[in-house]
Enzyme design. Sequence first.
Site, PDB file in Angstrom:
ATOM      1  N   CYS A  48      -2.388   9.243   2.556  1.00 44.89           N
ATOM      2  CA  CYS A  48      -2.084   8.644   1.234  1.00 44.89           C
ATOM      3  C   CYS A  48      -3.207   8.709   0.186  1.00 44.89           C
ATOM      4  O   CYS A  48      -2.899   9.236  -0.983  1.00 44.89           O
ATOM      5  CB  CYS A  48      -1.740   7.345   1.330  1.00 44.89           C
ATOM      6  SG  CYS A  48      -3.144   6.363   1.660  1.00 44.89           S
TER       7      CYS A  48
ATOM      8  N   GLU B 271       0.896  -1.162   0.055  1.00 46.68           N
ATOM      9  CA  GLU B 271       0.012  -0.172  -0.156  1.00 46.68           C
ATOM     10  C   GLU B 271       1.054   1.354  -0.129  1.00 46.68           C
ATOM     11  O   GLU B 271       1.439   1.563   1.032  1.00 46.68           O
ATOM     12  CB  GLU B 271      -0.918  -0.048   1.369  1.00 46.68           C
ATOM     13  CG  GLU B 271      -1.591  -1.021   1.551  1.00 46.68           C
ATOM     14  CD  GLU B 271      -3.142  -1.368   0.675  1.00 46.68           C
ATOM     15  OE1 GLU B 271      -3.700  -0.112   0.721  1.00 46.68           O
ATOM     16  OE2 GLU B 271      -3.065  -2.341   0.350  1.00 46.68           O
TER      17      GLU B 271
END
Length: 480
Positions: free
Chosen positions: A285, A251
């Site tokens: 993010c 990720e």
Amino acid sequence: MSNVKTYQNYINGAFVDSARGELRDNYNPATGALLSRAPESGAEDVQRAVEAARAAQKEWAKKPAIERAGYLHTLADRIRGEVDHLAAIIVAEQGKVRALAETEVNFTADYLDYMAEWARRIEGEIIESDRPNENIFLFRKPLGVIAGILPWNFPFFLIARKMAPALVTGNTIVIKPSEETPDNCFEFTKLLDGIDLPKGVFNVISGGGKTTGSALSGHRDVDMISFTGSVATGSAIMHNAADHITKVNLELGGKAPAIVLDDADLDLAVRAIKDSRVINNGQVCNCAERVYVQRGVAEAFQQKMAEAMQATTYGDPGADASVDMGPLINQAGLDKVAAMVDSARQAGADVLTGGRVADVSQGYHYEPTVLGNCTADMAVMKDEIFGPVLPIQIVEDLDEAIALANDSDYGLTSSIYTRSLTQAMKAVRELEYGETYVNRENFEAMQGFHAGTGKSGIGGADGKHGLYEYTRTHVAYIET
Ligand code: NAD
């Protein structure tokens, strides 16, 4: 008496000193105060933790999934009983504002419960055979030992995002928290230590990336590295994993485009995108990192956005729970944001508000900033900023916006603001991203699937698909 805590690693069900005996200092990013010392673990500690996880795994996997899930429910209850304490730790070491820290703790407990509820829903398949008297069975089996390597930006929740699907499917795990945020991980572990989990199922070793992280991701007896962090580290981990053909689940970073069309609800777009840039002090993010606004509403949008960002308050969230934003995580983060804004300004961007390191005596604060008149070649439009800075580029239509949005190394999240279902669906079809949010802020649901394309990652987390990332398939051909 000093309030500075000293933590120990957690290996095989016990808190133990690192074999190297070295400790790393951990500071509050808003005040500079020393908070704790945590082990700077080396290869020996990694070895002990992985061995403990390996030794525990077979017996753990033999337990019915519903029994494994019971431990997660118990842990969730314990976390709910300690929200104040845990939120205070997150605020102090990561600089998150209090309300968001509480949300993170409660969401973590909910996530443990959610993943535990999959225990009775882990399903194999029976597949029609080409032969008479044969059945083809597909079983889902645990991978074995998982290494969970974490960043600092959601330091508490991300432990659960990795350990909950890992444990419910019969894996054991070794967690390495970010060197910036070990305290919350060890406080999580203290709660876990009280739930009688079998020894070795959950282990924590702290330390730096190039030392502890590298030794863990290069260990031959790890079956999957589940990593959340930057693209550069993800790439280093893949290189390490290649030595032993270890599975990776990555990720990584994002550069989320937000598209605002002429027919958008402008107040909604401004509110959602502003919140996206301010939440967690601009360090998420999946939040909007660049805007493509259609010319017809560009002036109004930029003006409203500049006003909204200007009204954003900041300071030490530990001293004032009402501030909208805390500091960036460290000096390197602050320097990077400042350099990117300076370079955009020199290349012709207009600073509509902010644009400087904040004039406060302590902490890594940057002013909430809006940059107008940006162009595709500027670093602020291409690279992850990870700070409270919103660059805006004007476009003529949706096609241009989509083309610019897709011209990126990243592919994590994207968003569009429009009242037209046709335009929204075109964007969903054509945006090369793992997620698209329509007329709402970028924040994933635990039952969805959080996954990026391009350099934003491999695999994903959450929901059924995230759970199955922690399993492998085993097919049996049974002729009778
Ligand atoms: P980072 O990559 O610097 O560090 C993450 C972790 O990797 C830390 O624990 C670090 O010690 C470790 N590490 C560093 N070098 C290593 C190496 N060579 N081998 C093994 N481990 C190593 O990231 P960060 O600064 O902690 O976090 C910010 C980044 O994380 C941003 O890019 C952000 O976009 C990303 N992020 C992504 C998601 C997502 O879901 N996609 C979520 C949160 C954060």
